[in-house]
Motif scaffolding. Sequence first.
Motif, PDB file in Angstrom:
ATOM      1  N   ALA A  67      19.788 -20.906  21.826  1.00 27.31           N
ATOM      2  CA  ALA A  67      18.494 -20.139  22.067  1.00 27.31           C
ATOM      3  C   ALA A  67      18.541 -18.608  21.889  1.00 27.31           C
ATOM      4  O   ALA A  67      17.579 -18.145  21.572  1.00 27.31           O
TER       5      ALA A  67
ATOM      6  N   TYR B  69      16.583 -22.832  17.647  1.00 25.09           N
ATOM      7  CA  TYR B  69      15.875 -23.420  18.684  1.00 25.09           C
ATOM      8  C   TYR B  69      15.960 -24.953  18.566  1.00 25.09           C
ATOM      9  O   TYR B  69      15.863 -25.549  19.569  1.00 25.09           O
TER      10      TYR B  69
ATOM     11  N   ALA C 250      10.936 -24.907  26.323  1.00 26.84           N
ATOM     12  CA  ALA C 250      10.840 -25.217  25.060  1.00 26.84           C
ATOM     13  C   ALA C 250       9.437 -25.638  24.406  1.00 26.84           C
ATOM     14  O   ALA C 250       8.808 -25.116  23.516  1.00 26.84           O
TER      15      ALA C 250
ATOM     16  N   LYS D  60       6.499 -22.745  25.057  1.00 27.82           N
ATOM     17  CA  LYS D  60       6.700 -21.818  24.126  1.00 27.82           C
ATOM     18  C   LYS D  60       6.644 -22.028  22.557  1.00 27.82           C
ATOM     19  O   LYS D  60       6.390 -21.318  21.678  1.00 27.82           O
TER      20      LYS D  60
ATOM     21  N   GLN E 294       9.346 -23.498  20.859  1.00 25.01           N
ATOM     22  CA  GLN E 294      10.394 -23.069  20.415  1.00 25.01           C
ATOM     23  C   GLN E 294      11.344 -24.332  20.065  1.00 25.01           C
ATOM     24  O   GLN E 294      11.931 -24.731  20.903  1.00 25.01           O
TER      25      GLN E 294
ATOM     26  N   GLN F  57       4.683 -27.163  20.036  1.00 27.52           N
ATOM     27  CA  GLN F  57       3.960 -26.737  21.297  1.00 27.52           C
ATOM     28  C   GLN F  57       3.150 -27.671  21.886  1.00 27.52           C
ATOM     29  O   GLN F  57       2.202 -28.532  21.156  1.00 27.52           O
TER      30      GLN F  57
END
Length: 216
Positions: free
Chosen positions: A78, A87, A112, A115, A117, A121
Amino acid sequence: MLSQPTVGKGMGIAMKTNLLLLAIFYLLGTSSFAASNPFDDASAAYERGDYVQGMKLFRQLAAQGHQWAQRRLGLIYAEGKGVPQDYQEAVKWYRLAAAQGYAPAQSSLGLAYEKGQGVPQDYQEAVKWYRLAAAQGNQFGQINLAVMYTNGTGVRQDFVRAHMWFTLAAAALSGDSGDTATKNRDRIASKMTAEQIATAQEMARRCQESKLKNCD
């Protein structure tokens, strides 16, 4: 007759010498084991900038199922320090550790999802993982869950539950992190009635007394 005590004394000296040597070998063996702790070796290599060796050791430990190493690999990917930032790879390692019930990895996986990532989402999924981490006493999971309740993100907005989780985190943290949790709690308290604050405080007390088993 006179030689028997001499023989016995010699045998005693030999036995003591052997025991002393065994003790020395034992101490050398245990000290070598302690010095070769694979977790420490991996961290030390990575921190001194030997990323190739550090990653090699972390991967070996992670492949053996060590939760701490799996999450550490996730954090490295990350961050993208020593390896290309990835990610999706980070989420892969978070998920492996989180599936074993490792609270820090559950909190990282929640972040994660919040965000977006490495995964689409998904605020509700973020709340799910934050809640699992929070229920194990992970303070950052508790803080993030409180923020989700404060903003109504992934859950219905609920200042009472936000206040409760901020209170629990503040009680367990110290320094800047503890101060931040306290300030966030006090900020939402200014939007609550006295009755709501009392309810939140009672919920926090009940949660603590039940060792986080009864927090809703």
